[in-house]
Design a protein around this motif. Structure first.
Motif, PDB file in Angstrom:
ATOM      1  N   UNK A  79      -3.099  -3.650   2.410  1.00  0.00           N
ATOM      2  CA  UNK A  79      -2.082  -2.598   2.332  1.00  0.00           C
ATOM      3  C   UNK A  79      -2.678  -1.219   2.605  1.00  0.00           C
ATOM      4  N   UNK A  80      -3.874  -0.967   2.102  1.00  0.00           N
ATOM      5  CA  UNK A  80      -4.512   0.330   2.344  1.00  0.00           C
ATOM      6  C   UNK A  80      -4.864   0.490   3.817  1.00  0.00           C
ATOM      7  N   UNK A  81      -5.309  -0.584   4.458  1.00  0.00           N
ATOM      8  CA  UNK A  81      -5.598  -0.521   5.896  1.00  0.00           C
ATOM      9  C   UNK A  81      -4.325  -0.216   6.677  1.00  0.00           C
ATOM     10  N   UNK A  82      -3.211  -0.794   6.255  1.00  0.00           N
ATOM     11  CA  UNK A  82      -1.938  -0.521   6.909  1.00  0.00           C
ATOM     12  C   UNK A  82      -1.555   0.947   6.728  1.00  0.00           C
ATOM     13  N   UNK A  83      -1.744   1.481   5.532  1.00  0.00           N
ATOM     14  CA  UNK A  83      -1.454   2.899   5.284  1.00  0.00           C
ATOM     15  C   UNK A  83      -2.336   3.775   6.172  1.00  0.00           C
ATOM     16  N   UNK A  84      -3.603   3.409   6.314  1.00  0.00           N
ATOM     17  CA  UNK A  84      -4.511   4.180   7.174  1.00  0.00           C
ATOM     18  C   UNK A  84      -4.030   4.142   8.626  1.00  0.00           C
ATOM     19  N   UNK A  85      -3.644   2.961   9.097  1.00  0.00           N
ATOM     20  CA  UNK A  85      -3.137   2.847  10.464  1.00  0.00           C
ATOM     21  C   UNK A  85      -1.876   3.693  10.647  1.00  0.00           C
ATOM     22  N   UNK A  86      -1.028   3.720   9.625  1.00  0.00           N
ATOM     23  CA  UNK A  86       0.207   4.490   9.687  1.00  0.00           C
ATOM     24  C   UNK A  86      -0.092   5.984   9.769  1.00  0.00           C
ATOM     25  N   UNK A  87      -1.020   6.452   8.944  1.00  0.00           N
ATOM     26  CA  UNK A  87      -1.413   7.862   8.982  1.00  0.00           C
ATOM     27  C   UNK A  87      -2.043   8.183  10.338  1.00  0.00           C
ATOM     28  N   UNK A  97      -1.081  17.416   8.675  1.00  0.00           N
ATOM     29  CA  UNK A  97      -1.542  16.939   7.372  1.00  0.00           C
ATOM     30  C   UNK A  97      -0.610  17.449   6.279  1.00  0.00           C
ATOM     31  N   UNK A  98      -0.085  18.652   6.434  1.00  0.00           N
ATOM     32  CA  UNK A  98       0.833  19.220   5.433  1.00  0.00           C
ATOM     33  C   UNK A  98       2.109  18.383   5.326  1.00  0.00           C
ATOM     34  N   UNK A  99       2.653  17.946   6.468  1.00  0.00           N
ATOM     35  CA  UNK A  99       3.867  17.117   6.440  1.00  0.00           C
ATOM     36  C   UNK A  99       3.594  15.753   5.794  1.00  0.00           C
ATOM     37  N   UNK A 100       2.464  15.175   6.129  1.00  0.00           N
ATOM     38  CA  UNK A 100       2.111  13.878   5.542  1.00  0.00           C
ATOM     39  C   UNK A 100       1.914  14.028   4.035  1.00  0.00           C
ATOM     40  N   UNK A 101       1.200  15.068   3.638  1.00  0.00           N
ATOM     41  CA  UNK A 101       0.995  15.327   2.213  1.00  0.00           C
ATOM     42  C   UNK A 101       2.298  15.532   1.471  1.00  0.00           C
ATOM     43  N   UNK A 102       3.227  16.244   2.106  1.00  0.00           N
ATOM     44  CA  UNK A 102       4.513  16.528   1.457  1.00  0.00           C
ATOM     45  C   UNK A 102       5.260  15.234   1.142  1.00  0.00           C
ATOM     46  N   UNK A 103       5.330  14.298   2.102  1.00  0.00           N
ATOM     47  CA  UNK A 103       6.067  13.056   1.834  1.00  0.00           C
ATOM     48  C   UNK A 103       5.344  12.174   0.823  1.00  0.00           C
ATOM     49  N   UNK A 104       4.033  12.362   0.677  1.00  0.00           N
ATOM     50  CA  UNK A 104       3.275  11.594  -0.321  1.00  0.00           C
ATOM     51  C   UNK A 104       3.211  12.307  -1.666  1.00  0.00           C
ATOM     52  N   UNK A 105       3.712  13.545  -1.717  1.00  0.00           N
ATOM     53  CA  UNK A 105       3.719  14.282  -2.972  1.00  0.00           C
ATOM     54  C   UNK A 105       2.360  14.825  -3.366  1.00  0.00           C
ATOM     55  N   UNK A 106       1.510  15.064  -2.357  1.00  0.00           N
ATOM     56  CA  UNK A 106       0.182  15.621  -2.614  1.00  0.00           C
ATOM     57  C   UNK A 106      -0.059  16.771  -1.644  1.00  0.00           C
ATOM     58  N   UNK A 107      -1.127  17.481  -1.848  1.00  0.00           N
ATOM     59  CA  UNK A 107      -1.442  18.604  -0.967  1.00  0.00           C
ATOM     60  C   UNK A 107      -1.958  18.115   0.384  1.00  0.00           C
ATOM     61  N   UNK A 108      -1.928  19.036   1.340  1.00  0.00           N
ATOM     62  CA  UNK A 108      -2.493  18.771   2.664  1.00  0.00           C
ATOM     63  C   UNK A 108      -3.965  18.375   2.530  1.00  0.00           C
TER      64      UNK A 108
END
Length: 126
Positions: A79-87, A97-108
């Motif tokens: 699952x983590x490898x899939x998340x990495x591929x998705x990112x 990075x800011x947009x990705x962080x926002x949807x994950x609820x964390x900072x850029x």
């Protein structure tokens, strides 16, 4: 993204994918044909559902529980490898990075620290 079955495993029984084992899935979790059939058969009647309503680990011995731990971690790694591929895919599409962080609820910065270096190592080793 790695779309081959051979590098994946069933998230339910840990059977590796390959020519003999068809896998289907999404969001990193995979399921083999045998588990689909088993789940379908075991969810057809209220009696069967009731009989299977207790967690499977309640009936497992300590050695059985220990034997499952590496399989659970392999599934988590999948699952983590899939998340990495998705990112990596998002970054190829120029998503910040800011947009990705926002949807994950964390900072850029947090999302960059979690995913940027792994993608760079993967690219360097490929």
């Amino acid at each position: 993204m790695d779309f081959t079955r051979a590098s994946k495993m069933c998230s339910f029984c840990a059977k590796p994918g390959g020519p003999e084992t068809k896998l289907a899935g999404g969001l990193g979790a995979m399921i083999c044909d045998e588990c689909v059939k088993d789940l379908h058969e075991n969810n057809r009647s209220p009696e069967t559902i009731e009989a299977r309503s207790t967690p499977p680990w309640d009936a497992m011995s300590d050695p059985d529980l220990l034997a499952m731990l590496p399989l659970i971690l392999r599934s988590a790694d999948q699952n983590m490898a899939f998340a990495q591929e998705w990112v990596d895919l998002l970054r190829q599409r120029k998503i910040s990075w800011a947009e990705i962080g926002k949807v994950l609820g964390v900072s850029r910065q947090s999302v960059w620290e979690r995913f940027a270096h792994r993608g760079a190592r993967k690219s360097a080793s490929a």
